[in-house]
Structure formats: structure tokens, C-alpha cells
Design a protein around this motif. Structure first.
Motif, PDB file in Angstrom:
ATOM      1  N   GLY A  55     -61.618 -42.652 -80.032  1.00  0.00           N
ATOM      2  CA  GLY A  55     -61.592 -41.378 -80.947  1.00  0.00           C
ATOM      3  C   GLY A  55     -62.453 -40.302 -80.342  1.00  0.00           C
ATOM      4  N   ALA A  56     -62.610 -39.192 -80.833  1.00  0.00           N
ATOM      5  CA  ALA A  56     -63.052 -38.236 -80.456  1.00  0.00           C
ATOM      6  C   ALA A  56     -64.564 -37.845 -80.004  1.00  0.00           C
ATOM      7  CB  ALA A  56     -62.963 -36.874 -81.455  1.00  0.00           C
ATOM      8  N   TYR A  57     -65.424 -38.952 -80.601  1.00  0.00           N
ATOM      9  CA  TYR A  57     -66.738 -38.927 -80.222  1.00  0.00           C
ATOM     10  C   TYR A  57     -66.991 -40.345 -79.183  1.00  0.00           C
ATOM     11  CZ  TYR A  57     -67.424 -35.335 -83.841  1.00  0.00           C
ATOM     12  OH  TYR A  57     -67.367 -34.050 -84.481  1.00  0.00           O
ATOM     13  N   ALA A  58     -66.163 -40.746 -78.590  1.00  0.00           N
ATOM     14  CA  ALA A  58     -66.048 -41.886 -78.021  1.00  0.00           C
ATOM     15  C   ALA A  58     -67.021 -41.867 -76.721  1.00  0.00           C
ATOM     16  CB  ALA A  58     -64.726 -42.441 -77.579  1.00  0.00           C
ATOM     17  N   GLU A  59     -67.317 -40.655 -76.001  1.00  0.00           N
ATOM     18  CA  GLU A  59     -67.888 -40.464 -75.073  1.00  0.00           C
ATOM     19  C   GLU A  59     -69.484 -40.625 -75.405  1.00  0.00           C
ATOM     20  OE1 GLU A  59     -67.323 -40.413 -71.577  1.00  0.00           O
ATOM     21  OE2 GLU A  59     -65.461 -40.638 -72.108  1.00  0.00           O
TER      22      GLU A  59
ATOM     23  N   GLU B 147     -54.299 -44.373 -74.192  1.00  0.00           N
ATOM     24  CA  GLU B 147     -55.354 -45.263 -73.735  1.00  0.00           C
ATOM     25  C   GLU B 147     -55.501 -45.180 -72.282  1.00  0.00           C
ATOM     26  OE1 GLU B 147     -57.708 -46.742 -75.935  1.00  0.00           O
ATOM     27  OE2 GLU B 147     -56.941 -45.403 -77.195  1.00  0.00           O
ATOM     28  N   LYS B 150     -57.247 -42.237 -71.377  1.00  0.00           N
ATOM     29  CA  LYS B 150     -58.694 -42.461 -71.779  1.00  0.00           C
ATOM     30  C   LYS B 150     -59.511 -43.176 -70.765  1.00  0.00           C
ATOM     31  CE  LYS B 150     -61.014 -44.456 -74.970  1.00  0.00           C
ATOM     32  NZ  LYS B 150     -61.229 -45.184 -76.330  1.00  0.00           N
ATOM     33  N   GLY B 154     -61.760 -40.521 -69.581  1.00  0.00           N
ATOM     34  CA  GLY B 154     -62.808 -40.436 -70.456  1.00  0.00           C
ATOM     35  C   GLY B 154     -62.256 -39.884 -71.857  1.00  0.00           C
ATOM     36  N   ALA B 155     -62.890 -39.728 -72.819  1.00  0.00           N
ATOM     37  CA  ALA B 155     -62.558 -39.087 -74.187  1.00  0.00           C
ATOM     38  C   ALA B 155     -63.035 -37.615 -74.436  1.00  0.00           C
ATOM     39  CB  ALA B 155     -63.017 -40.104 -75.183  1.00  0.00           C
ATOM     40  N   TYR B 263     -57.585 -36.853 -74.651  1.00  0.00           N
ATOM     41  CA  TYR B 263     -56.408 -37.873 -74.380  1.00  0.00           C
ATOM     42  C   TYR B 263     -55.641 -37.578 -75.830  1.00  0.00           C
ATOM     43  CZ  TYR B 263     -59.142 -40.855 -77.680  1.00  0.00           C
ATOM     44  OH  TYR B 263     -59.761 -41.449 -78.719  1.00  0.00           O
TER      45      TYR B 263
END
Lengths: 448, 343
Positions: A55-59, B147, B150, B154-155, B263
Motif C-alpha cells: 500500500g501507499a505507506y509500504a516504504e 506488485e 513495486k 518500491g512503493a 505502483y
């Protein structure tokens, strides 16, 4: 022939009651042998790290996870010990926790409250975690904190900045090290006053959820106290992507400051688009138009690129601080992962150590004993100077950083520069401040 | 009045992206009869072609600067892009600055190839299946593609600026008789609108004025008859899938200075573009373009503070509200053909 005293209705009622008792989730009941939920019995104790991994805050979530893993290593005596070397409490000696090796399980919140509750519940029920730490959204933090309160588990919040987390939604089993929106406003306003003057007209674009609302309220209050006026407050949907329709009306609104109460990808996009619309080149009311981003993160700064240069904001912590605790943590993290930690990583690392320290000092994993050890704890050496975990609302009070987008960064990591370390006295408030009322801590729940 | 003009410009800009994606969706649906829910992912992959071009152009040699230190106090590793070494600092920097437009050269072959692989490898097996099956499999494909992106990128959103010459904004108002600084509009958004107009015009011209396009149009109208005439319509339709992928891809490339790519960006556009296709009329190319611009403009107007103060939340529902009204009054959409998705 004997006559039965049980009517059909009575049998059905008894059956229903028994069924309900059996169906009741075990997380809300402690076993008869345990004094509290998930009392560790073997030679290990398990922490639950519930962070967004997709999701958007994965990093941000993955950076939190790195720091949490590092904290567990340090508690177990692996590596250089990081902040354990500078932490004012010496209860942790790098041999695990109360004779047990610390292990952890992780959950992916996806930054969705329902998913976060489900993963937290799974960690409590299936993995037997004794504490949950993590989160990159206030909506998620409030939801998981509520679940932990019901289950009798300690919740050490990660990145959550809404006033509500330790305000109207505060819980006895929940603790927040991260700063909040009120503190951002209290730290930022004097710096903004010095930089831009006391006669400004501000236009707010605000993410339409708990964090955005409380940040807008806090920044409006602090800037109006300076003498600024608020021309408009516009809610924007989370994940809007293209903010042009919301930015265009700012152009001729008479405002000379745009305050972006956005976070993550929304902030990256709204700031980028505001710059593209020429706002920062504009002269309004005889002044240069300015943009303010009250809450910064390193990942947002990286995403916004050059657009962030000269833009003011605030942070809980930054790797560029020069105190011994920060340097120890940055060295540990940097050697292991090859880049400096974010402030989301820092707060999760500190929270994990603080929990472990409280267990060691309390001499018990019982959440109520741990909570008591955390309440009104005074500590230092964790990167923010002398800090207090206030017992009245379970909010940490410490120095806050006012940041600015660096004009000429020398690497991918110094896109933000520290403008001021605002002393904690300036950001303190009464636990019953109007922005924080409407809820109560209640009683600690050990799950028994 | 100035606010209305700015929202019209915004609407045209948003509508350009919707129209380009909807055009590709319609091309695929009209030719192959497939409801392609992976089309938003193609837009996203196009955007990441721009990111890839940036990365390629900034591939660097590494040298140690003994006078500077990194965050751990070790000697600083300095990256110098190959293009700077090869062409000198000024020319090298200029090439890197134009990474986004240059990415179109990368995106076209890459997207056509991806379109081919998607169509031959997966989607052709679902031609005769129910639309629900097609939606399910293409939606799943979209998630897989997300995916993959990503994993490699990265996201976090990745900043992808327009060339410096287009980074400012135009005082559009003075061109149409307003005072200076009343209607300011970013150069790149105007470039995007013009670019979209060229692409849309190009696709229509290709279909209208080439033999290939004529056969494709004939196939869209009556696939069986064209087949009976001995024309391999399947091969042409496969090529159209590649073309539709390329249109979505270049739309994504040019959008990155407006929306920093991440992504997940394709999903946001997919849903809206699908509504655009339905409103325009399933299978109608002009309908897709018309509905794209119409809904873009309506969405922009609905975001105006004056409108939102009258009807709170209208900006979030306007597109769906209009879709409901149009489908109730014109079940085939604005320009839908009889018989499409009616059997």
C-alpha cells in the motif's frame, strides 16, 4: 415416569448461552492458569510488529520494520547495542528480556484500519504476542489501540500524529512516543512568524480523516494566535492524485500562504502540483506566496524532490541530530542497511526499547505492571533530549524539530535541514486541553 | 469567471488522461470483445518507463571524494552519470533533464511488446469466456503487474520532473483579455493536453485513413464477414492490442510530471476510465473521447468550493452520478452502438 423440569424454551436458552460462551474470542479471556493475556511460559517472548508492508505507506512501514528488527537484536545482545549504550535507564543488559529471548512476528496493515485490526488480532490469538508496535497512520493506530485495550495487550504506537491518539481516543493500554499535531503547530508557528511575518492569510488543504482534521485545527489555532487569518479550509479526499481542482481556487483567493495538511503520496502530489501552478512565484498582498507542510517525513521529502526546497515543516526526529543517542542509532542502522533511518523507524525503535525497559524494570510482562513502569517515566539518550512519558494521557513530551527543505542537498538523504530544535516546554499542554478532550484512558486491562 | 476558465482547463487536462486510457480500453473491447481491467496497469507501466529512462540516463560511475564524508563519516562516494562523462556537464545535464519526453522512445516498443505478450499469452484464452471471467483475470493481471513494479521500484512516489523549460506556468489570462496573474496555468499541463490531442487525432487518422485501419473498423463492425473474405482479422486485432497498450503507455509517460509515479496509480485511473467508456458507449471510440473530456470537466467543476458548499462531497460522486443518469436515459451510453453488450 418422571416429569422433566426442563422446558424446551429453557433448554434452548441454556444452549444459546453455552454456545455464546464457547464462541467468545479467547483474546478477551485469559486462561485460568495465566494472570494476563499471552503470559510467556517458554524461553522466548514474542513482540508483534504491525506495519504497512503493502500500500501507499509500504516504504515507511518497511523502514519501521528494519528498526524494530534492530531493536530486537539489541535487546538480545546482537550487534553494537545502538541506543542501549546511551539510554539513561540501564535495566536492559543485552541478554533478552527477563531471561527470555525476544522474537517477533509481523503483520501487514496495508494502512487499512480493518486489515490492521485483523492482523493484530491474529498476532494476539495465534502468535501469542505480548506487545504490538507499529503503524503509519492515525486511523490505523486508533483502531489497533482500541483492539489492544480490549485484548489486554500493550500497544506501543508507531508513526501516528493525530491529536486523537492520545486525546479523545486515548487508552490505558496505549502509549505514544511520536509527537502530535498540536506540537507541530506550537513548534512551527513562531518560526513561521519570524520567517513570514504576523500578517498572513492562510488557505488550508486538508486530508479528510482524523489526522488531517486535528492537524488543521492545530495549525489554524497556532497561526491565528500569531495574528494570521484563515481564508479557507478545504477537505480533500485521501488519495486524490490530481489536486489541481483544489489548488486552482487558491490562486485568486487572496491567501498568501498555502498549508498542506497532507501526508505521504498525497503531500508529494499536492506540493508538486502547487509548485507547478506557480504558487511559489506569486506575489499576493505585497508578499511572496509561501507553502507550508506541517508534517514532514524523509520519504515524502525524497518523493517531492526539488519542490520541497525552502518549505517549512516539522518532524519528531531526524538522523542529522548530533546527540549521542541519535549518532548511536544512525551508526547501527546505517551499518546494517546502508542508509540513514527515517523518523518513523526511530520512533518504532525507541518504542520497542522503551517497552522492553519497562518490562525489565517492572520485573513482569503483566501489561498493567508495564504500563505503570512507563507512566511518568523520565528518560534521556534516545535522540530527543530529556523526555517524559506523561501518565495522564500516555503521550511523550520532548523537543520537536522544525525542518525546512534543503536549498542545496548534497545527497539523497539530506533533502531536509533542521531549522530549530523547539524545546519541549514550548509544545507542552494540559491533558484536558480542548483539542484533546472527549475521551479517557480508562483502566488498564491485563486481559484477565 | 477566471475560476471557471481554470476549472475548464483542469477538466480538459484530466479529461485528456481519461480519454487516452478510455480510448485504449475501447479499442480492445471493440476489436477483441475483451473488458481489459489491466489497462490502468499499462498506464502505470508507461509511467515507469519514464522512471526507467531517468535511471538509465543517470547510470553513473562512482568515485571517492576524500574531502567529503557520508552520513556514517566514511569518505563520500560521488556518482557521475555516464552521459555527463560522454557529452560534458551541460549537454549531459540537458539530456537527463529531458528524460520524460525521451522516455516515449522507450515506452512505445516496450508497451507494444507487453501488449503482444499479454494478448497472446493470456487474454486470447478468454475471448470466448464470459465478461465476468475476463474482468477477473485482467484484474488479477493488473495486481500482478503492480506488485512486479513495486518489487523493482518500491512503493514511494518517484519525482519525475518535466524539462526545466516547461516547469513554470503560463499567464494564460492575458492571452484572452484578463489582467496579468489572474489565470495561471502550468506549461506542462498544456503540453499534456496538446500531446493527448495529437495522439487521439493520430489514432483516429490511423483507423480512418489507412487500409489497416479500414480493415480493423470493418472487423469491429462484423468480424465474421471480414474473416470470410480471407483476411486474418485476429492478427490485426492483436496488433491493435499492442497499439492500445502503447497509447496507454505514452499517456502514462507524459503524466509523470503531474502525478509522481507510484505502483498504484493505474488503479485510480482504471475505475474512472471504465466509467468513461460506459458513459461514452461501449465500443465507441468518439464516445470514449467525448465522455473523457466531459467527465473531466464535470469533476473539476464539482471540486469548486462554491459547488461543494452547496452539495458537500459532490466532487467524489459526480462522475458516478452522471454515469447513472446517462445510463438511465441512454442505456447504450452517449454514442454506444446497438447490440454491443446487449446479447
Amino acid at each position: 415416569m418422571s416429569k422433566s423440569t426442563y422446558s424446551r424454551r429453557r433448554v434452548l436458552k441454556s444452549g444459546a448461552l453455552s454456545g455464546a460462551a464457547l464462541a467468545m474470542p479467547t483474546i478477551f479471556t485469559a486462561s485460568s492458569a495465566s494472570a494476563f493475556t499471552n503470559e510467556p511460559t517458554g524461553d522466548t517472548v514474542t513482540f508483534g510488529f504491525n506495519v504497512p508492508q503493502t500500500g501507499a505507506y509500504a516504504e515507511e512501514g518497511l523502514d519501521e520494520l528494519r528498526a524494530q528488527e534492530l531493536a530486537v537484536e539489541h535487546i538480545n545482545g546482537i550487534g553494537d547495542g545502538g541506543m542501549l549504550n546511551t539510554f539513561s535507564s540501564k535495566a536492559l543488559d543485552g541478554t533478552g528480556l527477563m531471561g527470555k529471548r525476544v522474537t517477533f512476528v509481523t503483520g501487514d496493515t496495508q494502512t487499512k484500519s480493518d486489515v490492521a485490526r485483523a492482523t493484530a488480532q491474529s498476532m494476539i490469538q495465534k502468535d501469542g504476542v505480548i506487545m504490538i508496535n507499529g503503524g503509519s497512520s492515525s486511523g490505523v493506530a486508533v483502531a489497533v489501540q482500541g483492539l489492544c485495550q480490549e485484548a489486554g495487550i500493550i500497544f506501543m504506537a508507531g508513526l501516528t500524529h493525530s491529536n486523537d491518539t492520545t486525546g479523545k481516543d486515548r487508552k490505558a493500554n496505549g502509549f505514544r512516543h511520536f509527537f502530535n499535531a498540536y506540537m507541530s503547530g506550537a513548534a512551527l508557528a513562531p518560526v513561521l512568524g519570524n520567517a513570514y511575518g504576523a500578517d498572513r492569510r492562510a488557505y488550508h488543504l486538508t486530508a479528510d480523516y482524523t489526522w488531517g482534521w486535528t492537524q488543521e485545527e492545530s495549525i489554524v489555532a497556532s497561526t491565528e494566535a500569531l495574528g494570521w487569518t484563515t481564508t479557507n479550509k478545504v477537505m480533500t479526499p485521501v488519495g486524490a492524485g490530481d489536486f489541481s481542482s483544489y489548488i486552482a481556487p487558491v490562486l485568486n483567493s487572496g491567501a498568501d500562504v498555502l498549508i498542506l495538511n497532507h501526508y505521504g503520496a498525497d503531500m508529494v502530489n499536492s506540493l508538486t502540483q502547487a509548485v507547478q501552478f506557480g504558487l511559489r512565484d506569486k506575489q499576493v498582498n505585497g508578499k511572496t506566496f509561501e507553502i507550508v507542510v506541517p508534517l514532514y517525513s524523509e520519504l515524502m521529502a525524497a518523493g517531492a524532490g526539488a519542490n520541497i526546497q525552502g518549505v517549512y515543516g516539522s518532524m519528531n526526529w531526524n538522523w542529522q541530530l548530533q546527540d549521542a543517542g541519535t549518532q548511536a542509532f544512525v551508526r547501527s542502522f546505517g551499518e546494517k542497511f546502508g542508509f540513514p533511518p527515517s523518523n518513523a523507524a526511530h520512533t518504532c525503535y525507541v518504542q520497542t526499547l522503551l517497552y522492553a525497559d519497562a518490562v525489565a524494570r517492572a520485573g513482569s510482562f503483566n501489561p498493567c505492571a508495564v504500563a505503570e513502569a512507563l507512566e511518568d517515566l523520565e528518560f534521556d539518550g534516545m535522540g530527543n533530549g530529556p523526555t517524559t512519558y506523561r501518565g495522564a494521557d500516555h503521550q511523550c513530551f520532548k523537543d520537536v524539530l522544525v525542518m525546512k527543505g534543503a536549498e542545496s542537498p548534497t545527497s539523497a538523504y539530506d533533502t531536509l535541514e533542521i531549522v530549530e530544535i523547539t524545546p519541549r516546554a514550548q509544545v507542552e499542554y494540559d491533558p484536558e486541553h480542548p483539542m484533546f478532550t472527549g475521551g479517557a484512558l480508562g483502566e488498564c486491562n491485563p486481559g484477565a | 469567471m477566471d475560476a471557471i476558465i481554470i476549472q475548464i482547463l483542469n477538466g480538459l487536462d484530466k479529461g485528456s488522461a481519461y480519454a487516452l486510457i478510455a480510448l485504449g480500453l475501447t479499442l480492445i473491447f471493440g476489436t477483441l470483445g475483451v473488458v481489459n481491467f489491466a489497462h490502468g496497469a499499462l498506464f502505470m507501466i508507461g509511467a515507469f518507463c519514464a522512471v526507467t529512462m531517468q535511471k538509465l540516463l543517470t547510470l553513473s560511475t562512482q568515485t571517492i571524494d576524500p574531502e567529503k564524508v557520508d552520513f556514517l563519516g566514511k569518505p563520500l562516494v560521488v556518482d557521475t552519470p555516464y552521459v555527463v562523462n560522454w557529452f560534458g556537464p551541460e549537454t549531459g545535464a540537458a539530456i537527463i533533464d529531458w528524460a520524460v519526453p525521451l522516455a516515449i522512445l522507450l515506452a512505445i516498443p516496450v508497451m507494444i511488446l507487453i501488449g503482444f505478450v499479454m494478448e497472446r499469452g493470456l487474454i486470447k484464452h478468454f475471448y470466448k469466456r464470459a465478461h465476468a471471467d475476463q474482468i477477473l483475470v485482467t484484474f488479477g493481471l493488473a495486481i500482478v503487474l503492480q506488485e512486479i513494479i513495486k518489487y523493482f521500484y518500491g512503493a514511494n512516489p518517484i519525482p519525475s520532473p518535466a524539462p526545466a523549460v516547461f516547469r513554470g506556468s503560463l499567464d494564460f489570462g492575458v492571452w484572452i483579455g484578463f489582467e496579468a496573474n489572474q489565470i495561471i496555468y502550468p506549461y506542462w499541463r498544456l503540453v499534456y493536453f496538446a500531446f493527448s490531442a495529437v495522439i487521439i487525432g493520430g489514432v483516429f487518422a490511423f483507423l480512418q485513413f489507412t487500409t489497416f485501419g479500414m480493415v480493423v473498423r470493418a472487423g469491429m463492425a462484423d468480424r465474421e464477414t471480414v474473416g470470410i473474405l480471407g483476411i486474418d482479422i485476429d492478427k490485426r486485432f492483436t496488433l491493435m492490442f499492442g497499439l492500445a497498450a502503447a497509447v496507454a503507455g505514452v499517456a502514462g509517460v507524459m503524466y509523470v510530471p503531474i502525478l509522481s509515479p507510484n505502483y498504484n496509480m493505474g488503479m485510480d485511473f482504471l475505475v474512472l476510465s471504465f466509467v468513461v467508456v460506459v458513459v461514452g458507449g461501449m465500443g465507441s471510440l468518439p464516445g470514449a473521447v467525448l465522455a473523457g473530456f466531459l467527465l473531466g470537466i464535470l469533476q473539476s467543476f464539482a471540486s469548486m468550493n462554491e459547488i461543494k458548499s452547496l452539495i458537500p462531497g459532490i466532487d467524489q460522486i459526480i462522475i458516478y452520478l452522471v454515469a447513472i443518469i446517462i445510463l438511465l436515459t441512454r442505456p447504450r451510453g452517449l454514442m454506444g452502438r446497438k447490440g454491443v453488450m446487449e446479447g
